[in-house]
Design an enzyme around this catalytic site. Structure first.
Site, mmCIF file in Angstrom:
data_model
loop_
_atom_site.group_PDB
_atom_site.id
_atom_site.type_symbol
_atom_site.label_atom_id
_atom_site.label_comp_id
_atom_site.label_asym_id
_atom_site.label_seq_id
_atom_site.Cartn_x
_atom_site.Cartn_y
_atom_site.Cartn_z
ATOM 1 N N HIS A 188 -8.686 1.709 -1.588
ATOM 2 C CA HIS A 188 -8.884 1.582 -3.035
ATOM 3 C C HIS A 188 -8.803 0.120 -3.423
ATOM 4 C CE1 HIS A 188 -4.613 2.383 -2.226
ATOM 5 N NE2 HIS A 188 -4.316 1.594 -3.246
ATOM 6 N N GLN A 215 0.842 -1.199 0.000
ATOM 7 C CA GLN A 215 0.000 0.000 0.000
ATOM 8 C C GLN A 215 0.875 1.245 0.000
ATOM 9 O OE1 GLN A 215 -2.816 0.410 3.262
ATOM 10 N NE2 GLN A 215 -3.968 1.997 2.179
HETATM 11 P P1 5GP Z 1 -1.272 0.971 -3.699
HETATM 12 O O1 5GP Z 1 0.196 0.946 -3.981
HETATM 13 O O2 5GP Z 1 -1.569 1.871 -2.504
HETATM 14 O O3 5GP Z 1 -1.940 -0.364 -3.588
HETATM 15 O O4 5GP Z 1 -1.954 1.633 -4.968
HETATM 16 C C1 5GP Z 1 -1.855 2.993 -5.255
HETATM 17 C C2 5GP Z 1 -1.988 3.138 -6.722
HETATM 18 O O5 5GP Z 1 -2.224 4.505 -7.015
HETATM 19 C C3 5GP Z 1 -0.732 2.734 -7.518
HETATM 20 O O6 5GP Z 1 -1.059 1.681 -8.396
HETATM 21 C C4 5GP Z 1 -0.317 4.013 -8.218
HETATM 22 O O7 5GP Z 1 0.156 3.791 -9.536
HETATM 23 C C5 5GP Z 1 -1.601 4.827 -8.219
HETATM 24 N N1 5GP Z 1 -1.373 6.259 -8.191
HETATM 25 C C6 5GP Z 1 -0.509 6.941 -7.405
HETATM 26 N N2 5GP Z 1 -0.603 8.260 -7.638
HETATM 27 C C7 5GP Z 1 -1.546 8.413 -8.608
HETATM 28 C C8 5GP Z 1 -2.079 9.556 -9.290
HETATM 29 O O8 5GP Z 1 -1.724 10.710 -9.052
HETATM 30 N N3 5GP Z 1 -3.036 9.308 -10.225
HETATM 31 C C9 5GP Z 1 -3.469 8.052 -10.525
HETATM 32 N N4 5GP Z 1 -4.409 7.928 -11.476
HETATM 33 N N5 5GP Z 1 -2.994 6.956 -9.896
HETATM 34 C C10 5GP Z 1 -2.045 7.139 -8.956
#
Ligand code: 5GP
Ligand code: ZN
Length: 112
Positions: A98, A92
């Site tokens: 999300h 994360q």
């Molecule tokens: P996590 O790593 O928390 O599971 O997922 C976060 C996701 O958010 C990642 O896949 C990353 O690419 C996406 N993400 C991070 N910053 C942004 C942004 O500014 N815009 C979009 N559309 N996605 C983002």
């Protein structure tokens, strides 16, 4: 939450590629797609992660899964993966709940 990236995306303060929106949730394409289809579905209410889901806020999670199923049908996704990372060790990086929806390529199990 004022310093939350995804709250800023919901507020339109940071641009995003919208896939779907209703009164409870927002879906948008991931900025660094890990599959030909890779979008995120988030509650408009700030919830930190699955670990912050309680009886008081879980209705939006059920709603999000209805939305994922509907979007998958509309987009013609026959096989897809829904992922939510909880905590840094699990990957994360944004601490607003999300669900990743990934589709369009072969995937391995178990995940790396
Ligand atoms: P996590 O790593 O928390 O599971 O997922 C976060 C996701 O958010 C990642 O896949 C990353 O690419 C996406 N993400 C991070 N910053 C942004 C942004 O500014 N815009 C979009 N559309 N996605 C983002
Ligand atoms: Zn937030």
């Amino acid at each position: 939450m004022s310093d939350c990236l995804f709250c800023k995306i919901i507020a339109g303060e940071i641009p995003s590629s919208k896939v779907y929106e209703d009164e409870l949730c927002y879906a948008f394409n991931d900025i660094a797609p890990q599959a030909p289809t890779h979008f995120l579905v988030i509650p408009k209410e700030h919830i930190g992660s699955v670990s912050a889901v309680t009886a008081d806020n879980s209705a939006v999670v059920a709603h999000i899964f209805e939305v994922i199923a509907k979007l998958a049908r509309e987009l013609g996704l026959e096989s897809y993966r829904v992922v939510s990372n909880i905590g840094e060790q699990a990957g994360q990086s944004v601490f607003h709940l999300h669900f990743h929806v990934l589709s369009g390529r072969d995937m391995t199990w178990p995940p790396g």
